[in-house]
Motif scaffolding. Structure first.
Motif, short mmCIF file in Angstrom:
data_model
loop_
_atom_site.label_atom_id
_atom_site.label_comp_id
_atom_site.label_asym_id
_atom_site.label_seq_id
_atom_site.Cartn_x
_atom_site.Cartn_y
_atom_site.Cartn_z
N SER A 20 44.37 32.68 43.51
CA SER A 20 45.43 32.44 44.31
C SER A 20 45.60 33.28 45.27
O SER A 20 44.97 34.43 45.22
CB SER A 20 46.51 32.49 43.25
N TRP A 21 46.39 33.27 46.26
CA TRP A 21 46.67 34.34 47.43
C TRP A 21 48.01 34.54 47.46
O TRP A 21 48.83 33.78 47.07
CB TRP A 21 46.21 33.38 48.69
N PRO A 22 48.21 35.71 47.71
CA PRO A 22 49.70 36.45 47.80
C PRO A 22 50.45 35.94 48.85
O PRO A 22 50.12 35.39 49.91
CB PRO A 22 49.41 37.98 47.95
N GLN A 23 52.13 35.78 48.24
CA GLN A 23 52.96 35.25 49.56
C GLN A 23 53.18 36.36 50.33
O GLN A 23 53.18 37.51 49.76
CB GLN A 23 54.16 34.68 48.74
N GLY A 24 53.81 36.09 51.60
CA GLY A 24 54.43 37.08 52.41
C GLY A 24 55.80 37.22 52.10
O GLY A 24 56.29 36.43 51.25
N SER A 25 56.61 37.88 52.93
CA SER A 25 58.14 38.07 52.83
C SER A 25 58.60 36.75 53.04
O SER A 25 57.99 36.09 54.07
CB SER A 25 58.47 39.32 53.52
N ALA A 26 59.86 36.42 53.13
CA ALA A 26 60.73 35.45 53.39
C ALA A 26 60.66 35.64 55.12
O ALA A 26 60.47 36.69 55.53
CB ALA A 26 62.11 35.33 53.05
N ALA A 27 61.11 34.66 55.71
CA ALA A 27 61.12 34.65 57.25
C ALA A 27 62.14 35.69 57.75
O ALA A 27 63.56 35.83 57.05
CB ALA A 27 61.52 33.22 57.63
N LYS A 28 61.97 36.24 58.76
CA LYS A 28 62.78 37.43 59.13
C LYS A 28 64.16 37.04 59.62
O LYS A 28 65.14 37.74 59.37
CB LYS A 28 62.01 38.16 60.53
N ALA A 29 64.23 35.72 60.05
CA ALA A 29 65.69 35.16 60.47
C ALA A 29 66.51 35.08 59.25
O ALA A 29 67.92 35.37 59.10
CB ALA A 29 65.44 33.68 61.14
N CYS A 30 65.75 34.61 58.04
CA CYS A 30 66.59 34.55 56.86
C CYS A 30 66.90 35.83 56.15
O CYS A 30 68.03 36.00 55.74
CB CYS A 30 65.61 33.77 55.68
N VAL A 31 65.81 37.00 56.22
CA VAL A 31 66.24 38.17 55.97
C VAL A 31 67.54 38.92 56.61
O VAL A 31 68.42 39.33 56.04
CB VAL A 31 65.02 39.00 56.33
N ASP A 32 67.72 38.68 57.86
CA ASP A 32 68.58 39.03 58.58
C ASP A 32 69.91 38.33 58.27
O ASP A 32 70.86 39.15 58.16
CB ASP A 32 68.37 38.71 60.23
N GLN A 33 69.87 37.29 58.18
CA GLN A 33 71.17 36.50 57.71
C GLN A 33 71.78 36.86 56.33
O GLN A 33 72.72 37.24 56.01
CB GLN A 33 70.88 35.08 57.83
N GLY A 34 70.74 37.16 55.36
CA GLY A 34 71.19 37.78 54.01
C GLY A 34 71.67 39.05 54.15
O GLY A 34 72.59 39.41 53.39
N VAL A 35 71.11 39.83 55.09
CA VAL A 35 71.64 41.43 55.13
C VAL A 35 73.07 41.29 55.68
O VAL A 35 73.85 42.17 55.25
CB VAL A 35 70.60 41.99 56.10
N ALA A 36 73.29 40.54 56.69
CA ALA A 36 74.62 40.25 57.48
C ALA A 36 75.79 39.81 56.21
O ALA A 36 76.55 40.47 56.21
CB ALA A 36 74.41 39.06 58.44
N LEU A 37 75.11 38.79 55.42
CA LEU A 37 76.25 38.38 54.29
C LEU A 37 76.52 39.51 53.37
O LEU A 37 77.64 39.75 53.22
CB LEU A 37 75.89 37.40 53.71
N LEU A 38 75.55 40.17 53.05
CA LEU A 38 75.84 41.52 52.00
C LEU A 38 76.57 42.40 52.62
O LEU A 38 77.33 42.91 52.09
CB LEU A 38 74.48 41.84 51.52
#
Length: 557
Positions: free
Chosen positions: A184-202
Motif C-alpha cells: 500500500s502507499w501512504p495518503q497525503g493530507s486533505a485538499a488545502k481548500a477543505c483544510v482552510d474551510q475546516g479551520v475557519a469553521l473551528l
C-alpha cells in the motif's frame, strides 16, 4: 503413497507472498480442501496457530490486524469451515480490522456439481467483507492475493476473503512471488481548500467539540492528535472504541467521556450544547447520528481516510479526506479557537461526573459485587503495559463508560457488530503479540462460553492472560433492555457452571470470588500465574437501570 511438500505449488507461493508482506502468524482449522496451505505453512517462517473454531481464528486474526496495521490471516476449509468464518469477518469489517481470510474450495471442475462441501463462498462473503474473490487460475493467484491485501489494509480497513480451490493450491506456480504484491502507499493530507474551510469553521465557533471514532485510536495518529489538542484546547468525547483518556493526559485537553448506545451520558449533554462538531476517524456504526444529531443545526467537520456515507443526520459541512495525521498537522498551525469559558467548565464538569461515579466503587462492598466496584478494581489493574480485551454484554457498557485507558488501542472493543465471544480469542492474540506484557480480558458468563474452548489453544501455545467473568447466570444486556421496553424479560436466563473446575479441566487456574474485598488480592496473585487464569465474579446488576436513566433518545424509541 505420501506426497511431499511441493515448494513450487500455489500454496507455497501464497505463503511466500505473505512472508514478504510481514505476516508472522496464521490462525485456522484444517481440512481436505485447504491442507496444501497448512503443509506449506509448516515449512515457512509464519507460525501456524491451530484453533478450535474458525470463528475464533478470525477473531485472533482481527486482533493482529487491528494492532499491527497488517492483515491478520485466518484459514478454513470449504463449506462449513468457511461459513464459520463469517461472524469473525463481519466483525473485522465493522471494526476496521484488516484481515485476510483464505478458504478452501472443491476443485474447479466440481464447482457446478452438488458435491461434498461445494459452496459459492465468494458470494456469501461479499456482505461480510470489503473484497471477495476466487483464484480460478495459477496466473491470477498473485493478483488476487495482492488485491485482497491492499483492499483489506487501505482506506478504512476490513476483511478480505479469497477462495482457493484444492486443485489450484496443488498446481505449480510460475509467477513472481517477490514482486510488491499487496503493498500500500501512504495518503497525503486533505485538499488545502477543505483544510482552510475546516479551520475557519473551528475558529468561528465558541463551543466546539471533537468526536473521536475508532480510527482515531491508531497509534500512527497519536502525535498529530496530541499536537492538535494542545494547540486548539477543544474538549473531546470518544466512542467506545475511539481514543480515550490517554490523549487528555498527553495534551492537556479536556476529555468529557464516552458516547454510545444510550444518549444519557455527560458527554451527550456536552455534545448537545456544541455549536460545531469535529469528527475524527468516526464511523456512524459506532453511534448512530440519528441518535445524537437529529434536529440540531450546527456545522460538522469530518476528518477521515474516506468520504462519509451521506445521512439525513450526518451531512458534514466540510470533509477532510486523506491521511488523518497529515490533515490534522495542516489544520493545527492556523487554529485560533476562542472557547467559551462556560462551555469549558461544562466539559470539565462532565469529566468530573464520570470520575465521581467511578469513585463510588471504592466504597461499594456488597456481594454479589456491584458493577462500579468491579470496574474500579479492573481499572486499577490497567498499567501502561496492560492490554485489555472486552467482550459484549452489560460488562461492556459499564467498562466502556467508566474505565479509562492510557494508551492508543490499549482496550479492544467490538462496537460495530457488538459480537459476543470476542474477548478470549482476542486475549490469546494479545498474549502472542505482547508475550512479556499483561493481558486482561473481560466477559459475561454467557459470552465466555461462546469461545471458551480456545483455552486449550491458549495452554497449548503457552500464552497467559487473566480473564474476569461477570457472572449473572443470564444474558443480562438483553435482559435489562427487555425489562425497560416490555416490562418483563424472555429467553435470558442461563444455568450455572463451575468456573474453577472448568479452568482446571483445560490446565488453567480458577478463582471464585465470594466478597468484594477479595478482588485486589486475587488480581495480584492471578497476574503471577504462568497459565491463563479465570476469575468468576458474581455480579449484582440491580443498578443497571442507571445505564438507561434519563435517556434523551435511544434504540428503544
Amino acid at each position: 503413497m505420501t506426497e511431499p511438500n511441493n515448494t513450487k505449488n500455489c500454496a507455497n507461493a501464497i505463503v511466500k507472498i505473505l512472508e514478504n508482506h510481514g505476516v508472522t502468524h496464521a490462525f485456522g482449522v484444517p481440512g481436505a480442501k485447504i491442507d496444501s496451505l497448512f503443509v506449506a505453512l509448516k515449512h515457512s517462517k509464519i507460525k501456524l496457530v491451530l484453533c478450535r473454531h474458525e470463528q475464533n481464528a478470525a477473531f485472533m486474526a482481527a486482533a493482529f490486524g487491528r494492532l499491527t496495521g497488517k492483515v491478520g490471516v485466518c484459514l478454513a476449509t470449504s463449506g462449513p469451515g468457511v461459513t464459520n468464518l463469517t461472524t469473525g469477518l463481519a466483525t473485522a469489517t465493522s471494526e476496521g480490522d484488516p484481515v485476510l481470510a483464505i478458504g478452501g474450495e472443491v476443485p474447479l471442475d466440481e464447482r457446478l456439481k452438488k458435491t461434498h462441501q461445494s459452496l459459492d463462498a465468494t458470494s456469501l462473503m461479499k456482505a461480510a467483507t470489503k473484497f471477495s474473490a476466487e483464484i480460478v487460475s495459477t496466473e491470477s493467484l498473485a493478483e488476487v492475493i495482492g488485491n485482497a491485501i491492499r483492499t483489506a489494509e487501505s482506506g478504512r480497513p476490513g476483511a478480505a476473503f479469497v477462495s482457493l480451490p484444492k486443485d489450484i493450491g496443488l498446481a505449480d506456480f510460475a509467477g513472481d512471488t517477490d514482486a510488491n504484491w499487496g503493498q500500500s502507499w501512504p495518503q497525503g493530507s486533505a485538499a488545502k481548500a477543505c483544510v482552510d474551510q475546516g479551520v475557519a469553521l473551528l475558529n468561528a465557533s465558541s463551543k466546539p467539540v471533537a468526536i473521536l471514532g475508532m480510527q482515531s485510536s491508531l497509534a500512527a495518529y497519536r502525535d498529530a492528535l496530541i499536537e492538535f489538542f494542545k494547540k486548539s484546547g477543544i474538549p473531546y468525547i470518544s466512542t467506545f472504541q475511539g481514543a480515550g483518556a490517554w490523549l487528555a493526559n498527553k495534551s492537556g485537553a479536556t476529555y468529557a467521556g464516552r458516547i454510545g448506545l444510550f444518549r444519557n451520558q455527560p458527554a451527550d449533554k456536552l455534545l448537545d450544547q456544541a455549536d460545531c462538531v469535529l469528527t475524527i476517524g468516526y464511523d456512524p456504526i459506532e453511534y448512530d447520528p440519528s441518535i445524537w444529531n437529529t434536529g440540531i443545526k450546527r456545522p460538522i467537520i469530518a476528518v477521515d481516510v474516506i468520504a462519509s456515507d451521506q445521512d439525513n443526520a450526518f451531512l458534514p459541512s466540510v470533509e477532510l479526506v486523506g491521511d488523518v495525521a497529515s490533515s490534522l498537522e495542516n489544520i493545527t498551525p492556523s487554529l485560533k479557537v476562542n472557547i467559551s469559558p462556560d462551555y469549558l467548565a461544562a466539559a470539565q464538569a462532565a469529566r468530573g461526573e464520570i470520575l465521581q461515579t467511578l469513585a463510588e466503587g471504592d466504597v461499594m462492598d456488597k456481594f454479589p459485587v456491584q458493577p462500579i466496584r468491579l470496574v474500579r478494581e479492573i481499572q486499577k489493574q490497567i498499567t501502561h503495559d496492560t492490554h485489555v480485551a472486552l467482550d459484549v454484554g452489560s460488562n461492556y457498557i459499564w467498562t466502556n463508560r467508566y474505565c479509562a485507558s492510557d494508551d492508543a488501542r490499549q482496550l479492544l472493543v467490538s462496537n460495530g457488530q457488538q459480537t459476543l465471544g470476542v474477548s478470549v480469542p482476542w486475549a490469546i492474540a494479545l498474549s502472542m503479540l505482547y508475550p512479556n506484557q499483561r493481558v486482561l480480558s473481560v466477559s459475561g458468563d454467557g459470552g465466555f462460553l461462546f469461545t471458551a474452548t480456545e483455552l486449550e489453544t491458549a495452554v497449548r501455545e503457552g500464552v497467559k492472560f487473566v480473564h474476569v467473568i461477570w457472572n449473572s447466570h443470564s444474558y443480562d444486556m438483553v435482559a435489562f433492555q427487555e425489562q425497560a421496553h416490555y416490562g418483563e424479560t424472555a429467553g435470558v436466563n442461563l444455568g450455572n457452571y463451575d468456573v474453577v473446575k472448568f479452568a482446571e479441566a483445560f490446565g488453567c487456574k480458577g478463582y471464585e470470588i465470594t466478597s468484594a474485598d477479595q478482588l485486589a488480592g486475587v488480581f495480584e496473585e492471578a497476574f503471577k500465574s504462568d497459565v491463563p487464569v479465570l476469575i468468576n465474579v458474581p455480579v449484582d446488576y440491580s443498578l443497571n437501570q442507571r445505564l438507561m436513566q434519563d435517556v434523551i433518545q435511544s434504540y428503544l424509541n
